[in-house]
Design a protein around this motif. Structure first.
Motif, mmCIF file in Angstrom:
data_model
loop_
_atom_site.group_PDB
_atom_site.id
_atom_site.type_symbol
_atom_site.label_atom_id
_atom_site.label_comp_id
_atom_site.label_asym_id
_atom_site.label_seq_id
_atom_site.Cartn_x
_atom_site.Cartn_y
_atom_site.Cartn_z
ATOM 1 N N ASN A 74 129.380 61.520 57.657
ATOM 2 C CA ASN A 74 128.393 61.939 58.648
ATOM 3 C C ASN A 74 129.025 61.853 60.035
ATOM 4 O OD1 ASN A 74 128.185 59.092 59.503
ATOM 5 N ND2 ASN A 74 127.321 58.852 57.461
ATOM 6 N N PRO A 75 128.338 62.333 61.085
ATOM 7 C CA PRO A 75 129.022 62.408 62.382
ATOM 8 C C PRO A 75 129.648 61.096 62.874
ATOM 9 C CG PRO A 75 127.047 63.749 62.438
ATOM 10 C CD PRO A 75 127.028 63.012 61.121
ATOM 11 N N PRO A 76 128.935 59.958 62.857
ATOM 12 C CA PRO A 76 129.608 58.751 63.371
ATOM 13 C C PRO A 76 130.857 58.367 62.567
ATOM 14 C CG PRO A 76 127.239 58.404 63.289
ATOM 15 C CD PRO A 76 127.511 59.689 62.576
ATOM 16 N N VAL A 77 130.810 58.530 61.272
ATOM 17 C CA VAL A 77 131.984 58.192 60.459
ATOM 18 C C VAL A 77 133.099 59.214 60.692
ATOM 19 C CG1 VAL A 77 132.865 57.934 58.091
ATOM 20 C CG2 VAL A 77 130.697 56.862 58.745
ATOM 21 N N ASN A 126 133.687 60.535 63.445
ATOM 22 C CA ASN A 126 134.283 60.183 64.739
ATOM 23 C C ASN A 126 135.266 59.030 64.616
ATOM 24 O OD1 ASN A 126 132.959 62.067 66.334
ATOM 25 N ND2 ASN A 126 131.168 60.752 66.633
ATOM 26 N N MET A 127 135.230 58.321 63.508
ATOM 27 C CA MET A 127 136.076 57.134 63.343
ATOM 28 C C MET A 127 137.206 57.377 62.354
ATOM 29 S SD MET A 127 133.272 54.126 62.828
ATOM 30 C CE MET A 127 134.399 52.838 63.346
ATOM 31 N N SER A 155 122.371 62.707 60.100
ATOM 32 C CA SER A 155 122.569 62.457 58.663
ATOM 33 C C SER A 155 123.227 61.102 58.402
ATOM 34 C CB SER A 155 123.395 63.580 58.029
ATOM 35 O OG SER A 155 124.679 63.619 58.614
ATOM 36 N N GLY A 156 123.807 60.504 59.423
ATOM 37 C CA GLY A 156 124.416 59.190 59.229
ATOM 38 C C GLY A 156 123.493 58.044 59.610
ATOM 39 N N PRO A 200 129.259 58.718 69.053
ATOM 40 C CA PRO A 200 128.628 57.715 68.193
ATOM 41 C C PRO A 200 129.586 57.237 67.096
ATOM 42 C CG PRO A 200 127.442 59.829 68.084
ATOM 43 C CD PRO A 200 128.616 60.032 68.984
ATOM 44 N N VAL A 201 129.653 55.935 66.923
ATOM 45 C CA VAL A 201 130.489 55.334 65.874
ATOM 46 C C VAL A 201 129.748 54.125 65.305
ATOM 47 C CG1 VAL A 201 132.698 56.008 66.921
ATOM 48 C CG2 VAL A 201 131.698 53.797 67.483
#
Lengths: 153, 161, 284
Positions: free
Chosen positions: C97-100, C102-103, B137-138, B59-60
Motif C-alpha cells: 500500500n502507499p506507506p509501505v 514509500n519505505m 488502502s494501507g 506517509p510511512v
C-alpha cells in the motif's frame, strides 16, 4: 502440520533397523544436529539448528521412544524448545520398515508437528516445506550411510 | 535505555533523546519519549496503518522505522497537522471533514487515516472514491467504517479552494 | 546490537564483514521481523546515506540500472522503464500500500526473497540480473540463479545487492504483471509476470514467470523457446501452462491451498497471454 513420505535403502531390514536405532547414526544423518546423547535406551537429547532464510533457531530437543516393535516399527515423540522457550515444538513420529522388492528396505515415516511461540508467527506453509526438505535430506544421508556400511562389510 | 543519542525533528521542533537503542522504532520514541500518542501501536508489523506518520512529506510506518535511521528527517505526526500557534481546538481541514462526516468510530485508526488522507489531499484536485480508497488502502479500520471515511476525504478534496 | 550508517558502498561492504551484520534498507521487512522477535542482527548497517544505491538510470542501449535502495513507489513511477521492462513497474505498483511503497526497496525485498513477493517473477520475466558487491568485489547473477529456495538467495554473507539491471526490452514488446490476492496489496496467492512480443501472428519474444507457486518464481525457458516463431493460440498456451504447472511446488497457507494455486495459476497465465496479445494487436 503433518508430513509423510518413504524412501528405500539398499540394505536388509535388520541392518536398516540397527542404523535407525543408533543415536549416533541418526544424529549424523539429521541436518543441523550438532550433538546427540543417549540418556537411556529410549531417551535421547539433541541440539538441532534450523535455518529458514534470515531466521535461525537452535532447538534443545528430547526424543523419547514410546513404543517399538523391532525391527519394523518405532513410535517416538520429539519435544523441543528454542530461544529461551521463545518457541516450542512437539512432533509425534511413526517410522515403519518393510522389505522392498530388491532386498532393500522401504522406510516410511509420518510426523505430526506443532510449533508454538515466535517461530509460529512465520506461518506454517513454508515451515512445512522446510520440514519436508529436512526429512528428505535425512533420508538421503541415512541411505548413503547404510549403503556405505553395507559395501564396507 | 542503552544506546546512542539522537535528535529528531518532529512537527517542526528539534527533539533530542539521550539514548536510543538500535532496535527502537520511531513509534516507540514518539509515544514513550515525546508523549505523542496520536500514532498508535496496532500490529507493530506495518500492516494496520495506525502508526502512520509522514517522513519528509511521505506517509510511512513509524513502527517499521528505526529511530536512529530518522535523524535529519522531517517527521510529522497527527499532532502536527494543525499549524503551531493555531487556537486551541483548531482542526486541520481533513480533521474537520472526518469530524463533520461522522467518520470516526472507536478512533484507533483515525490518526493514521488522517496522515494518509492529508498526504492525498496535497494533490490539488478533487479525488474520486477509487483514488481515496487506493490512497487509504494501507490503513485498516477495525470498526469497518470505511464508507464514511472515504466520503469525508472525498468531500474534503472537493471543498478545497 | 549496534547501528552504523556508512555513506559509501565501500564503507558499507566493510561494515558488513562482521558476523551477524545485516543491511537495513527500507525496514519494511527487517524491522517487522525484529519487532516479531524473529531476527536480531548483531550489527545493523543502514543503507540510508549511500546515495549511489538510490539512483536509477537508463543507458543509451536501453539497459536500466535500478539501485537497490529505490523504493517501490519510485519503481512504480519509473519513466526509464519502457516496453517489456514495464513488467517491473507494474509489479512495484501492486506491492502492499502507499506507506509501505514509500519505505520498501527493491534490494530489500529481493534479499528477503519472500516466495509470494512481486519482484521475483517480474525480474525473472524481464531477464534481469543482480549486481552484487562484497569483500571480493562485484559479481553479476541472473535473476534465475538468484532466487534459490524458500527465502534463500545467492547472496553470500557480507555481500549486498548494489543494483538490479534490466536489459533493453525488444522494441514493441509489452510487459504485464497480474496478481491474484485476497485484498489489494496483500502478498500474492499467485502472480504472473510476462514479456511478450508479436510480429503479426508470430510470437517473437516470450517470457512468462509465475510467482507464489514454489520456492522461487517458475519459468519454462525450454517451452518458451519452442514457441518462438509460431502462433500463440490455445494449443501453444496450453503447452506452456502444462509445463509451468509441472514445475509448481506451492505451499498451503492462509492465502490459499496448494491445490487452489495449482489450478488458478495456469488460468492466470492464459488470461494474461490473451490480454497481452490483444494489447499488442490494438497498438498501432
Amino acid at each position: 502440520m503433518k508430513i509423510a513420505d518413504s524412501f528405500v535403502v539398499a540394505a536388509p531390514v535388520e541392518r536398516t533397523w540397527r542404523a535407525i536405532r543408533d543415536p549416533q547414526v541418526v544424529g549424523a544423518c539429521l541436518p543441523g544436529c550438532e550433538e546427540i546423547e543417549a540418556v537411556s535406551p529410549t531417551l535421547y537429547r539433541a541440539r538441532i539448528g534450523v535455518k529458514l532464510g534470515p531466521i535461525a533457531a537452535e532447538f534443545a530437543a528430547e526424543v523419547e521412544v514410546v513404543e517399538e516393535e523391532p525391527p519394523v516399527r518405532v513410535v517416538t515423540v520429539t519435544r523441543g524448545e528454542e530461544g529461551g522457550r521463545a518457541s516450542n515444538l512437539r512432533s509425534d513420529n511413526i517410522l515403519t520398515l518393510a522389505p522392498a522388492d530388491d532386498g532393500g528396505t522401504r522406510v516410511s515415516y509420518e510426523a505430526d508437528m506443532t510449533v508454538t511461540g515466535r517461530l509460529a508467527k512465520f506461518g506454517f506453509g513454508v515451515m512445512k516445506k522446510k520440514a519436508q526438505s529436512l526429512a528428505s535430506e535425512f533420508a538421503g544421508n541415512l541411505e548413503a550411510r547404510v549403503n556405505e556400511a553395507a559395501s564396507g562389510g | 535505555m542503552t544506546g546512542e543519542p539522537v535528535t529528531l525533528r518532529v512537527n517542526g521542533a528539534e527533539r533530542p533523546v539521550a539514548a536510543v537503542a538500535p532496535w527502537t522504532t520511531l513509534l516507540t520514541v514518539l509515544r514513550d519519549e515525546f508523549g505523542l500518542t496520536g500514532a498508535k501501536r496496532g500490529c507493530n508489523q506495518g500492516v494496520c496503518g495506525a502508526c502512520t506518520v509522514t517522513i519528509d512529506g511521505e506517509p510511512v510506518r513509524s513502527c517499521l522505522s528505526l529511530a536512529l535511521n530518522c535523524a535529519d528527517r522531517d517527521i510529522v505526526t497527527v499532532e502536527g497537522l494543525v499549524p503551531a500557534g493555531a487556537p486551541a481546538g483548531a482542526l486541520a481541514p481533513v480533521q474537520q471533514a472526518l469530524a463533520e462526516g461522522n467518520a470516526v468510530q472507536c478512533g484507533f485508526c483515525t490518526p493514521g487515516i488522517l496522515i494518509s488522507a492529508h498526504a492525498l489531499l496535497r494533490r490539488n484536485a478533487p479525488l474520486t472514491v477509487d483514488e481515496v480508497r487506493a490512497g487509504l488502502s494501507g490503513n485498516l479500520c477495525r470498526c469497518s467504517g470505511y464508507k464514511k471515511i472515504v466520503e469525508a476525504v472525498v468531500s474534503a478534496s472537493e471543498a478545497r479552494p | 546490537m549496534e547501528f552504523v550508517r556508512p555513506d559509501s558502498i565501500e564503507a558499507t561492504v566493510a561494515a558488513l564483514q562482521a558476523d551477524g551484520a545485516a543491511c537495513l534498507a527500507g525496514g519494511a521487512t527487517l524491522v517487522a521481523m525484529m519487532n516479531a522477535d524473529l531476527v536480531a542482527p548483531h550489527r545493523l548497517v543502514s543503507l540510508r546515506d549511500v546515495a549511489a544505491l538510490r539512483e536509477a538510470a537508463r543507458q543509451p542501449d536501453g539497459t536500466v540500472v535500478v539501485g537497490a535502495m529505490r523504493r517501490h513507489r519510485e519503481t512504480a513511477e519509473e519513466t526509464d522503464l519502457r516496453d517489456g521492462q514495464l513488467v517491473l513497474s507494474e509489479a512495484a505498483a501492486q506491492i502492499a500500500n502507499p506507506p509501505v511503497r514509500n519505505m520498501g526497496t527493491i534490494g530489500g525485498s529481493c534479499a528477503f526473497a519472500d516466495p509470494a513477493a512481486d519482484y521475483p517473477p517480474a525480474l525473472l520475466a524481464a531477464d534481469a540480473r543482480f549486481s552484487l558487491i562484497g569483500a571480493e568485489g562485484r559479481r553479476t547473477v541472473p535473476a534465475g540463479d538468484f532466487f534459490l529456495d524458500w527465502y534463500e538467495t545467492a547472496l553470500e554473507p557480507g555481500e549486498l545487492i548494489e543494483s538490479v539491471v534490466l536489459p533493453p526490452a525488444p522494441a514493441r514488446t509489452v510487459g504485464s504483471y497480474t496478481k491474484l490476492a485476497r485484498v489489494a496489496g496483500d502478498f500474492a496467492i499467485a502472480s504472473v509476470a510476462l514479456v511478450l512480443g508479436m510480429d503479426g501472428r508470430a510470437c517473437i519474444h516470450l517470457a512468462v514467470a509465475v510467482g507464489a507457486c514454489g520456492p522461487a518464481p517458475v519459468r519454462r525457458r525450454d517451452v518458451e523457446a519452442d514457441l518462438i516463431g509460431g502462433g500463440l493460440g490455445d494449443t501453444e498456451i496450453r503447452r506452456l501452462t502444462d509445463a509451468l504447472a509441472e514445475a509448481f511446488d506451492p505451499v498451503d497457507d492462509v492465502r490459499a491451498s496448494a491445490d487452489y494455486r495449482r489450478r488458478v495459476a495456469p488460468r492466470m497465465v492464459r488470461q494474461a497471454l490473451v490480454e497481452a496479445q490483444q494489447r499488442i494487436s490494438e497498438t498501432p
